[in-house]
Design an enzyme around this catalytic site. Structure first.
Site, PDB file in Angstrom:
ATOM      1  N   ASP A 121       0.827  -1.207   0.000  1.00 25.30           N
ATOM      2  CA  ASP A 121       0.000   0.000   0.000  1.00 25.30           C
ATOM      3  C   ASP A 121       0.859   1.253   0.000  1.00 25.30           C
ATOM      4  O   ASP A 121       1.434   1.611   1.028  1.00 25.30           O
ATOM      5  CB  ASP A 121      -0.900  -0.025   1.227  1.00 25.30           C
ATOM      6  CG  ASP A 121      -1.852   1.154   1.274  1.00 25.30           C
ATOM      7  OD1 ASP A 121      -1.998   1.831   0.245  1.00 25.30           O
ATOM      8  OD2 ASP A 121      -2.435   1.396   2.337  1.00 25.30           O
ATOM      9  N   ASP A 127      -1.687   5.358  -5.962  1.00 25.81           N
ATOM     10  CA  ASP A 127      -2.010   4.542  -4.801  1.00 25.81           C
ATOM     11  C   ASP A 127      -2.183   3.082  -5.202  1.00 25.81           C
ATOM     12  O   ASP A 127      -3.133   2.731  -5.904  1.00 25.81           O
ATOM     13  CB  ASP A 127      -3.292   5.067  -4.159  1.00 25.81           C
ATOM     14  CG  ASP A 127      -3.667   4.315  -2.892  1.00 25.81           C
ATOM     15  OD1 ASP A 127      -2.820   3.576  -2.371  1.00 25.81           O
ATOM     16  OD2 ASP A 127      -4.811   4.473  -2.435  1.00 25.81           O
TER      17      ASP A 127
END
Length: 475
Positions: free
Chosen positions: A130, A346
Site C-alpha cells: 500500500d 495509490d
C-alpha cells in the site's frame, strides 16, 4: 490506501488505520494514513535490498460491497542470490552488500498481496502493498502448543517463535500523543505496553501493540528492527505493508531508496489461470525504458486540511477518452489552498477516484459515447454510475482507450479492451469513482489503471517512473 469498492463499507485495513493516523484527513475512506512529515532519505546511507516478489492476480469475489472480504493466497517461494549492489559508507568508500531475489506466488484480488519473511527465524506473512499508508502491521497471535516449524503463510505471526521480536512500552516516544507525522490513537494497556485500537465502518475492531521486528530475507540480508503494528484481531491474517513517504513506513525505516511493481490484468473470468507480475525492492532491471515525472513535495509547515503530504503526489494535466482530450482545467488535478485536488498514485486503491469536476466530465463523455448501453439507475458501491451489463468488447469499442496524462507528456493508457471492471452479476463498470462519495477531495490513481505498467517509486530522486510491460509474464 487499501481501497476496494467491492468492500466499500469494510475495506479492511483502510478506513481508520489511515484516517486516524493523520490529522489531515485527505485521502479516500480506506487507508487514509494522513501523516505530517516528509521523509528525508540520506542517499549515502541506504540499504542494498534487491528483491523481487512476483504477483499473481485472482478474480474479484462476488460478495456484496458491505461484506467482509478475506483474500486466499498460496505461497510458492524460491530464493536465489542476486549479484551484489553497491552502497557508500560514511567515509565515501563503496561497499558491496549481497542481495537476494525472491519469487513468491500469491493471489491478487483488488489489492497487491505480497508474502514477506518476518522475524527470526522468518515466518512468511501476507501483507497488502500500500503506497497510500504509513503504518505496517501484521496479525499476531501466540499459539499453544508452539508449532515447529514456523506456521504456514496463511497463519498469523507468532511472536513467541521469533528471537528478534520486542514490544514498545508506553514510555516510547511514538506512544505519546501527536508525535510529528505519526498521530496515532494509542494508550497504555494493563502491561504498560503501547496499545492501539481502530474501529472500521462495519464495526470491525483491529487492535494490538506497537512492536519492533525484523524482515529477514536471508541469513545475511535483513532489515533492522522496524516499528510495526501487531494486531490481535485474527479475523483476517492479512496485514499492511505501508510504503508511503512517512518516516515510519517500511520503505523509510528499511532505507529503501527505490521500489517498483507490475500489476497484471485480472483474469477474464473466475477460475482462470492466475497471471504473475513482480514487485521489486531496489533496482529494477527493466528501468532503462521508464518515463519519469517528479513528485510534488510539501514542507512540514504546509498543514492543509485536505492534503496528505506523505502520499506520492504527481502533476496530472488531463484525461483523454477515445482520442478526445476532455475539457478539464489542469488545476483540478493539483492541490488548491486547502489541499483539495491532490493527485496521488495509490497501489492500495483498486478503482481510480476523481473530484467532482473531473468525474462529471468523464461521465459526460462516457454517456455521449455509450449512453444507450448504460445500466439505468445502477450505482456501484455508491461511487460509480458508469456501469453496463452488455457485451464488454462492444462497449469498449464504443468508448475507446482511456489515458491519464501527466507532466512531461507521460501517459498511462488503458486500452478499450480492458476499460471495464467486472463487479459481479454480469455487470461491468468503468473503474472510475467519485472521491467525494468517500469523504475525500483527492484524485487517486488506483491499481486498476496501473495494470500492465511498471510503476517505480524512486525515493532517492523524488520521482515516479512508468513503463509499459506485459505484467502477466515473468518480468
Amino acid at each position: 490506501m487499501y481501497l476496494s469498492p467491492k468492500t466499500m463499507f469494510f475495506n479492511l485495513l483502510t478506513i481508520f488505520i489511515f484516517f486516524l493516523l493523520s490529522p489531515s484527513q485527505s485521502i479516500s475512506i480506506p487507508k487514509d494514513d494522513q501523516n505530517k512529515h516528509q521523509n528525508k532519505l540520506n542517499n549515502n546511507d541506504t540499504s542494498a535490498f534487491s528483491l523481487s516478489f512476483p504477483l499473481t492476480t485472482s478474480p474479484l469475489s462476488l460478495s456484496p460491497p458491505n461484506t467482509s472480504k478475506t483474500f486466499h493466497a498460496s505461497l510458492v517461494s524460491n530464493s536465489k542470490q542476486n549479484p551484489t549492489l553497491s552502497r557508500r559508507s560514511a567515509g565515501g568508500a563503496t561497499l558491496k552488500t549481497p542481495s537476494y531475489n525472491y519469487k513468491i506466488s500469491f493471489k491478487y484480488s483488488m489489492a497487491l498481496i505480497v508474502s514477506l519473511p518476518i522475524g527470526t527465524p522468518p515466518q512468511t506473512q501476507q501483507m497488502v502493498l500500500d503506497t497510500g499508508s504509513q503504518l505496517s502491521w501484521i496479525q499476531c497471535h501466540n499459539k499453544n502448543p508452539k508449532p515447529r516449524p514456523p506456521p504456514p503463510p496463511t497463519a498469523s505471526f507468532d511472536p513467541s517463535l521469533s528471537s528478534t521480536f520486542s514490544v514498545l512500552p508506553c514510555t516510547h516516544p511514538i506512544c505519546k500523543p501527536r508525535v510529528p507525522d505519526f498521530t496515532l490513537p494509542t494508550s497504555c494497556d494493563q502491561n504498560r505496553l503501547c496499545h492501539y485500537s481502530y474501529f472500521y465502518a462495519d464495526g470491525t475492531l483491529a487492535e494490538g501493540n506497537l512492536v519492533r521486528e525484523k524482515f529477514t530475507f536471508s541469513r545475511s540480508v535483513s532489515t533492522p528492527p522496524l516499528i510495526l503494528g501487531c494486531a490481535k484481531d485474527t479475523s483476517d491474517t492479512k496485514g499492511i505493508l505501508g510504503m508511503n513517504l512517512g518516516r515510519l513506513s517500511f520503505a523509510s525505516q528499511a532505507k529503501v531508496t527505490k521500489f517498483s511493481y507490475c500489476v497484471p490484468n485480472r483474469p477474464a473470468r473466475t477460475g482462470s489461470n492466475m497471471p504473475t507480475g513482480s514487485f521489486y525492492l531496489g533496482h529494477n532491471p527493466n528501468s532503462a525504458g521508464f518515463q519519469y515525472i517528479d513528485l510534488l513535495t510539501f514542507g512540514q509547515g504546509q498543514r492543509m486540511p485536505n492534503l496528505d503530504p506523505l502520499a506520492y503526489t504527481v502533476v496530472m494535466v488531463g484525461i483523454r477518452i477515445g482520442g478526445k482530450m476532455l475539457k478539464i482545467q489542469p488545476s483540478i488535478f493539483r492541490p488548491d489552498a486547502s489541499g483539495a485536488g491532490q493527485t496521488m498514485i495509490d497501489s492500495g486503491s483498486e478503482f481510480t477516484y476523481f473530484v467532482d469536476e473531473a468525474y462529471s466530465k468523464v461521465r459526460e463523455e462516457i454517456v455521449r459515447l455509450a449512453g444507450a448501453k448504460l445500466k439505468k439507475g445502477y450505482v456501484y458501491a455508491g461511487v460509480s454510475d458508469m456501469c453496463f451489463d452488455g457485451d464488454s468488447m462492444e462497449i469498449g469499442r464504443l468508448i475507446g482507450d482511456m489515458a491519464f496524462v501527466f507532466a512531461k507528456g507521460v501517459e498511462i493508457v488503458t486500452p478499450k479492451e480492458q476499460i471495464l471492471a467486472e463487479v459481479g452479476g454480469g455487470v461491468r463498470c468503468v473503474a472510475v469513482g467519485q472521491s467525494n462519495m468517500l469523504g475525500a477531495s483527492s484524485n487517486i490513481i488506483g491499481n486498476f489503471h496501473q495494470r500492465n505498467q511498471w510503476v517505480e517509486f524512486d525515493l532517492a530522486n523524488r520521482r515516479v517512473g512508468f513503463g509499459r510491460a506485459d505484467c502477466s509474464r515473468s518480468v
